[in-house]
Design a protein around this motif. Structure first.
Motif, PDB file in Angstrom:
ATOM      1  N   MET A   1       0.841  -1.196   0.000  1.00 16.52           N
ATOM      2  CA  MET A   1       0.000   0.000   0.000  1.00 16.52           C
ATOM      3  C   MET A   1       0.871   1.239   0.000  1.00 16.52           C
ATOM      4  O   MET A   1       1.798   1.352   0.782  1.00 16.52           O
ATOM      5  N   SER A   2       0.579   2.181  -0.894  1.00 17.28           N
ATOM      6  CA  SER A   2       1.380   3.395  -0.973  1.00 17.28           C
ATOM      7  C   SER A   2       1.030   4.330   0.165  1.00 17.28           C
ATOM      8  O   SER A   2      -0.024   4.217   0.790  1.00 17.28           O
ATOM      9  N   LEU A   3       1.926   5.305   0.406  1.00 18.07           N
ATOM     10  CA  LEU A   3       1.688   6.251   1.482  1.00 18.07           C
ATOM     11  C   LEU A   3       0.421   7.058   1.249  1.00 18.07           C
ATOM     12  O   LEU A   3      -0.248   7.464   2.185  1.00 18.07           O
ATOM     13  N   LYS A   4       0.075   7.328  -0.003  1.00 17.93           N
ATOM     14  CA  LYS A   4      -1.091   8.143  -0.299  1.00 17.93           C
ATOM     15  C   LYS A   4      -2.392   7.431   0.058  1.00 17.93           C
ATOM     16  O   LYS A   4      -3.451   8.040   0.098  1.00 17.93           O
ATOM     17  N   ALA A  28      -1.166  16.880   0.670  1.00 23.83           N
ATOM     18  CA  ALA A  28      -0.056  15.956   0.421  1.00 23.83           C
ATOM     19  C   ALA A  28      -0.542  14.564   0.025  1.00 23.83           C
ATOM     20  O   ALA A  28       0.255  13.647  -0.128  1.00 23.83           O
ATOM     21  N   GLY A  29      -1.869  14.429  -0.125  1.00 23.33           N
ATOM     22  CA  GLY A  29      -2.429  13.153  -0.565  1.00 23.33           C
ATOM     23  C   GLY A  29      -2.675  12.162   0.541  1.00 23.33           C
ATOM     24  O   GLY A  29      -2.845  10.970   0.281  1.00 23.33           O
ATOM     25  N   LEU A  30      -2.713  12.628   1.798  1.00 28.28           N
ATOM     26  CA  LEU A  30      -2.892  11.744   2.947  1.00 28.28           C
ATOM     27  C   LEU A  30      -4.312  11.882   3.485  1.00 28.28           C
ATOM     28  O   LEU A  30      -4.733  12.964   3.904  1.00 28.28           O
ATOM     29  N   VAL A 114       4.317  17.665   7.124  1.00 26.22           N
ATOM     30  CA  VAL A 114       4.208  16.651   6.067  1.00 26.22           C
ATOM     31  C   VAL A 114       5.429  15.733   6.065  1.00 26.22           C
ATOM     32  O   VAL A 114       5.311  14.514   5.919  1.00 26.22           O
ATOM     33  N   THR A 115       6.613  16.320   6.233  1.00 25.66           N
ATOM     34  CA  THR A 115       7.837  15.511   6.244  1.00 25.66           C
ATOM     35  C   THR A 115       7.832  14.526   7.405  1.00 25.66           C
ATOM     36  O   THR A 115       8.164  13.346   7.238  1.00 25.66           O
ATOM     37  N   THR A 116       7.467  14.985   8.593  1.00 30.59           N
ATOM     38  CA  THR A 116       7.456  14.119   9.767  1.00 30.59           C
ATOM     39  C   THR A 116       6.449  12.989   9.611  1.00 30.59           C
ATOM     40  O   THR A 116       6.740  11.829   9.916  1.00 30.59           O
ATOM     41  N   VAL A 117       5.259  13.322   9.110  1.00 29.19           N
ATOM     42  CA  VAL A 117       4.226  12.300   8.920  1.00 29.19           C
ATOM     43  C   VAL A 117       4.667  11.275   7.873  1.00 29.19           C
ATOM     44  O   VAL A 117       4.554  10.063   8.087  1.00 29.19           O
ATOM     45  N   ASN A 118       5.164  11.742   6.752  1.00 30.15           N
ATOM     46  CA  ASN A 118       5.595  10.821   5.701  1.00 30.15           C
ATOM     47  C   ASN A 118       6.747   9.930   6.161  1.00 30.15           C
ATOM     48  O   ASN A 118       6.759   8.721   5.905  1.00 30.15           O
ATOM     49  N   ASN A 119       7.723  10.534   6.850  1.00 27.40           N
ATOM     50  CA  ASN A 119       8.859   9.739   7.341  1.00 27.40           C
ATOM     51  C   ASN A 119       8.400   8.672   8.325  1.00 27.40           C
ATOM     52  O   ASN A 119       8.892   7.538   8.325  1.00 27.40           O
ATOM     53  N   ASN A 470      15.718  20.322   5.131  1.00 26.26           N
ATOM     54  CA  ASN A 470      16.547  20.786   4.024  1.00 26.26           C
ATOM     55  C   ASN A 470      16.915  19.670   3.058  1.00 26.26           C
ATOM     56  O   ASN A 470      17.332  19.919   1.922  1.00 26.26           O
ATOM     57  N   TRP A 471      16.781  18.401   3.518  1.00 28.24           N
ATOM     58  CA  TRP A 471      17.078  17.270   2.641  1.00 28.24           C
ATOM     59  C   TRP A 471      15.959  16.991   1.662  1.00 28.24           C
ATOM     60  O   TRP A 471      16.159  16.308   0.674  1.00 28.24           O
ATOM     61  N   VAL A 472      14.751  17.426   2.002  1.00 27.59           N
ATOM     62  CA  VAL A 472      13.595  17.092   1.190  1.00 27.59           C
ATOM     63  C   VAL A 472      13.656  17.770  -0.184  1.00 27.59           C
ATOM     64  O   VAL A 472      14.007  18.935  -0.260  1.00 27.59           O
TER      65      VAL A 472
END
Length: 472
Positions: A1-4, A28-30, A114-119, A470-472
Motif C-alpha cells: 500500500m502506498s503512502l497516499k 499531500a495526498g494523505l 508533512v515531512t514528519t508524517v511521511n517519514n 533541508n534534505w527534502v
C-alpha cells in the motif's frame, strides 16, 4: 500500500489548527480524519482502522499521554506522533517512552508536518515489511543468514526463486560476504537438499592438482596417485557442487569445466572413458568476472554459461542495521563459548560498528566480536573493548565536547578517514553528504528515535529536524 492510501486520525482541539493541519495533510495526498477530543478519538478508532495517530497532548477531556498509555497493548494501538507546545520537550520524552514514534513542537511549518508524517509512515511500513519477512524466515527458512535489510531481502527472494531449478548460479561479492553460505542456502532450499553439498575452493589448491580434485583420477595416473579418487564432481552426485573463487582457474582447466557443464560428463585423470554425473553447479568469485573476461583471464563462453542466475552479495557496510543484528548473534555465541556474561552493545559501541567500513565484511566482524568475547568482561560491550579495527587508527564515538553545526555531527560518528568514508560512501563526498549519512545512521541506531539520536550527537532535536527539512 502506498503512502497516499494511508489514513491518519488527527486529534486537535483548536479548530483553526485542526483545519490547517488537515488541509496540509490532504494536500499531500494523505487521507485525514480530524476530531477534537479523546471521546471522539475513541469512537473513531473503534469504528475505523488508522495507520497513524497525530495526537495533541493537551485536550479538553483528558491527557494525550494517558490516552497513549490506554491504547498500549490493545487492538486500537496505533503508531503515533505527538503534538506539544512544551518547549522543554518533557512531555515528548514521556510520550516516546509510551511508544510514540515522533513529536512536533508548536508552532511548526507545513513542510515540517508533512515531512514528519511521511517519514513516520515510511518507517512503520518498513517495520511491517521486516516483521513479515521475519515471520517468513523463522525456523531457518534462510538458514544461517542474519539480517533483514532491503539488500538482503533481494538475495533471499532470489534464493527462493532459484532453489527449485537446475540453473547454474554465479555468486559474486567481496571476501567475507557469505558466498558459501548463499550456496548452501540454495542447496538446502531445493530438491537436492538430502544429497551432498560439496564445496571446492579453487584458490586453495595448486593448479596442477586442481583437475584431479575436481574430476578425480585413476590409481597410477601420475606420481603420488596411489589410489583411485572420485573427485568433487562425482562426490556431489545428485547434489550440489560449489566452486568458490572460480576466477583462479587457469584457462586450460576452464575449457574442461565448460565441457563438463555442457555435457554433464567428467573424465578422471588417467581415464579414457567419460562418466555421466548429475550435479547442480554453483560458482562464486570475489573478483569482477566481466573485468577478468576483458583482461583475457577468464573465458567469455564459460562466463556466459555460468552466469545464468547471478547473485551479487552486498558488502556489510551496505546492510545498515544488519551489522548490529549479526554482531549480537556472534556475541551470544562467543560469550557462551567463553563462559562470559556479555549480552549486548552500548549505543556508543553500536555507533562505532555502524561507522566502521568493515573492509573484511562479516568475517572481520566475526573476528572482532570473538576478540571481545575472549579478552573482555562485563555485561555490555563498550567502545573501549574493541580491538583496533582494520584501516582505522583513531575512533571517537559520541565522546566529545559539545560542538555545533555540521562539525559536531560528523565528529561524533568517527574521527578516522575510514569512518568518514563509511559515512559518506566516498572520501571525496561533500561535508553535507557526510553529515546527512552520519545523522541517518545515528537515527537508525536508536530505532528511529530522533530525541535519542540528538542526545547522542550532542545537538538539539530541532537541529536534526531542521536539517531533515533541508534534505527534502
Amino acid at each position: 500500500m502506498s503512502l497516499k492510501e494511508r489514513k491518519i486520525l488527527l486529534v486537535e482541539d483548536v479548530l483553526s489548527m485542526s483545519m490547517l493541519f488537515a488541509k496540509h495533510l490532504e494536500a499531500a495526498g494523505l487521507s485525514t480524519r480530524a476530531v477534537e477530543d479523546l471521546a471522539s478519538a475513541r469512537a473513531a478508532q473503534a469504528s475505523e482502522e488508522f495507520d497513524l495517530l497525530l495526537l495533541d497532548l493537551n485536550l479538553p477531556d483528558g491527557d494525550g499521554l494517558a490516552y497513549l498509555e490506554e491504547l498500549r497493548g490493545t487492538l486500537m494501538e496505533t503508531p503515533a506522533i505527538v503534538i506539544t507546545a512544551d518547549a522543554s520537550l518533557s512531555n515528548a520524552v514521556r510520550a516516546m517512552k509510551l511508544g510514540a514514534l515522533d513529536y512536533l513542537v508548536k508552532p511548526f511549518s507545513e513542510s515540517r508536518l508533512v515531512t514528519t508524517v511521511n517519514n513516520t509512515l515510511e518507517r512503520v511500513q518498513l517495520r511491517q515489511q521486516v516483521e513479515v519477512l521475519r515471520h517468513e524466515t523463522q525456523e531457518g527458512a534462510f538458514y544461517d543468514f542474519i539480517g533483514n535489510s532491503v539488500a538482503m531481502q533481494k538475495v533471499y527472494r532470489t534464493i527462493e526463486n532459484v532453489a527449485p531449478s537446475k540453473a547454474t548460479v554465479f555468486i559474486t561479492g567481496a571476501s567475507g560476504t557469505g558466498k558459501e553460505l548463499c550456496a548452501e542456502a540454495i542447496h538446502k532450499a531445493g530438491p537436492r537438499a538430502s544429497k551432498p553439498f560439496v564445496p571446492l575452493n579453487c584458490a586453495a589448491i595448486p593448479q596442477d592438482l586442481l583437475e584431479s580434485e575436481l574430476f578425480g583420477h585413476l590409481k597410477g595416473s601420475f606420481t603420488g596417485a596411489i589410489a583411485d579418487r572420485l573427485g568433487a564432481a562425482r562426490e556431489a552426485e545428485g547434489g550440489t557442487l560449489f566452486l568458490d573463487e572460480m576466477c583462479e582457474l587457469d584457462l586450460g582447466l576452464q575449457k574442461k569445466l565448460l565441457r563438463f557443464l555442457q555435457t554433464s560428463t567428467v573424465q578422471p585423470v588417467g581415464s579414457a572413458k567419460p562418466q555421466k554425473v548429475d550435479v547442480r553447479v554453483i560458482c562464486a568469485t570475489n573478483r569482477d568476472p566481466l573485468e577478468e573476461v576483458r583482461a583475457g583471464r577468464f573465458r567469455e563462453d564459460l562466463y556466459f554459461r555460468l552466469n545464468v542466475v547471478p547473485i551479487a552479495l552486498p558488502a556489510l557496510n551496505e546492510r545498515g542495521r544488519d551489522i548490529i543484528d549479526i554482531a549480537r548473534s556472534f556475541l551470544g555465541q562467543f560469550a557462551n563459548e567463553e563462559g562470559k556474561v556479555l549480552n549486548d552493545f552500548s549505543p556508543e559501541a553500536q555507533a562505532l560498528m555502524m561507522a566502521h567500513n568493515w573492509p573484511g565484511n562479516v568475517r572481520e566482524l566475526q573476528n572482532t566480536i570473538r576478540n571481545i568475547a575472549v579478552l573482555q568482561d562485563g555485561d555490555v560491550v563498550t567502545p573501549d573493548m574493541f580491538p583496533a579495527l582494520e584501516g582505522q587508527t583513531d575512533i571517537l564515538v559520541a565522546q566529545h565536547e559539545p560542538l555545533s553545526g555540521a562539525s559536531n555531527v560528523v565528529a561524533s560518528v568517527a574521527a578516522s578517514p575510514s569512518a568518514l568514508s563509511s559515512a559518506s560512501g566516498d572520501l571525496m563526498g561533500t561535508l553535507a553528504e557526510i553529515e546527512r549519512k552520519a545523522i541517518e545512521d545515528r537515527i537508525a541506531i536508536f530505532d528511529g528515535s530522533i530525541p535519542k539520536a540528538a542526545q547522542s550527537l550532542d545537538v538539539s532535536p530541532s537541529t536534526i529536524y531542521r536539517k531533515k527539512e533541508n534534505w527534502v
